[in-house]
Design a protein around this motif. Sequence first.
Motif, mmCIF file in Angstrom:
data_model
loop_
_atom_site.group_PDB
_atom_site.id
_atom_site.type_symbol
_atom_site.label_atom_id
_atom_site.label_comp_id
_atom_site.label_asym_id
_atom_site.label_seq_id
_atom_site.Cartn_x
_atom_site.Cartn_y
_atom_site.Cartn_z
ATOM 1 N N LEU A 287 26.476 5.416 26.917
ATOM 2 C CA LEU A 287 25.128 4.900 27.059
ATOM 3 C C LEU A 287 24.113 6.043 27.231
ATOM 4 N N SER A 288 24.458 7.044 28.017
ATOM 5 C CA SER A 288 23.556 8.184 28.207
ATOM 6 C C SER A 288 23.392 8.987 26.922
ATOM 7 N N MET A 289 24.419 9.100 26.102
ATOM 8 C CA MET A 289 24.306 9.795 24.819
ATOM 9 C C MET A 289 23.379 9.035 23.869
ATOM 10 N N VAL A 290 23.504 7.690 23.832
ATOM 11 C CA VAL A 290 22.651 6.878 22.970
ATOM 12 C C VAL A 290 21.192 6.997 23.410
ATOM 13 N N VAL A 291 20.924 6.919 24.709
ATOM 14 C CA VAL A 291 19.564 7.036 25.228
ATOM 15 C C VAL A 291 19.006 8.441 24.940
ATOM 16 N N GLY A 292 19.828 9.465 25.076
ATOM 17 C CA GLY A 292 19.396 10.837 24.791
ATOM 18 C C GLY A 292 19.044 11.030 23.329
ATOM 19 N N LEU A 293 19.868 10.497 22.425
ATOM 20 C CA LEU A 293 19.571 10.595 20.991
ATOM 21 C C LEU A 293 18.283 9.839 20.652
ATOM 22 N N THR B 206 12.580 9.990 19.083
ATOM 23 C CA THR B 206 11.202 9.599 19.381
ATOM 24 C C THR B 206 10.308 10.829 19.556
ATOM 25 N N ALA B 207 10.782 11.833 20.268
ATOM 26 C CA ALA B 207 10.015 13.063 20.471
ATOM 27 C C ALA B 207 9.778 13.781 19.144
ATOM 28 N N ASN B 208 10.767 13.807 18.285
ATOM 29 C CA ASN B 208 10.646 14.457 16.982
ATOM 30 C C ASN B 208 9.591 13.754 16.128
#
Length: 161
Positions: free
Chosen positions: A12-18, A23-25
């Motif tokens: 879940l943390s990997m999905v949120v990080g990606l 979004t930032a990109n």
Amino acid sequence: MARKRGLILIMLSMVVGLAAAWTANRWVDQRTATDDDSAKGTRVVVAALAIPYATKVEARHVKYVQLPEDTAPANAFTSIEDVEGRVSTLAVERGEILLADRFAEHESGSTLAALVSENMRAVTVRVNDVVGVAGFLLPGNRVDVVSARRLQGSSRQAIAE
């Protein structure tokens, strides 16, 4: 059970990080994208580094800068090829817009020959054999030779030819 829960949290943390990175990109791309309005303007040539007086301009001395529409000086260079090979008649600072009246055509000879206008003369004073003209005269330059001497039998009168 605890092991399964830890694995789910990592995924879940990997999905949120990606998702955050994506979004930032997108946000950065939108901010740095050029609109048609901001792309309009005039491209002018500026000094990439300081150009000393009497220096022959090379491509490494200059670069392009985009200016807003109708803000570029009328006599500014818009092409590097137009200014390349000319000789600076004044010192130019880094980042300064290159103007046509600050550069002389460099047709033949040394930079000194390009700086002396047609109705003028340059004078050299002998210092020693090495420094006298120090490479200022090159093939293709036109020179006047003046001979000054005292008249024979007179200590006060001199003649120049």
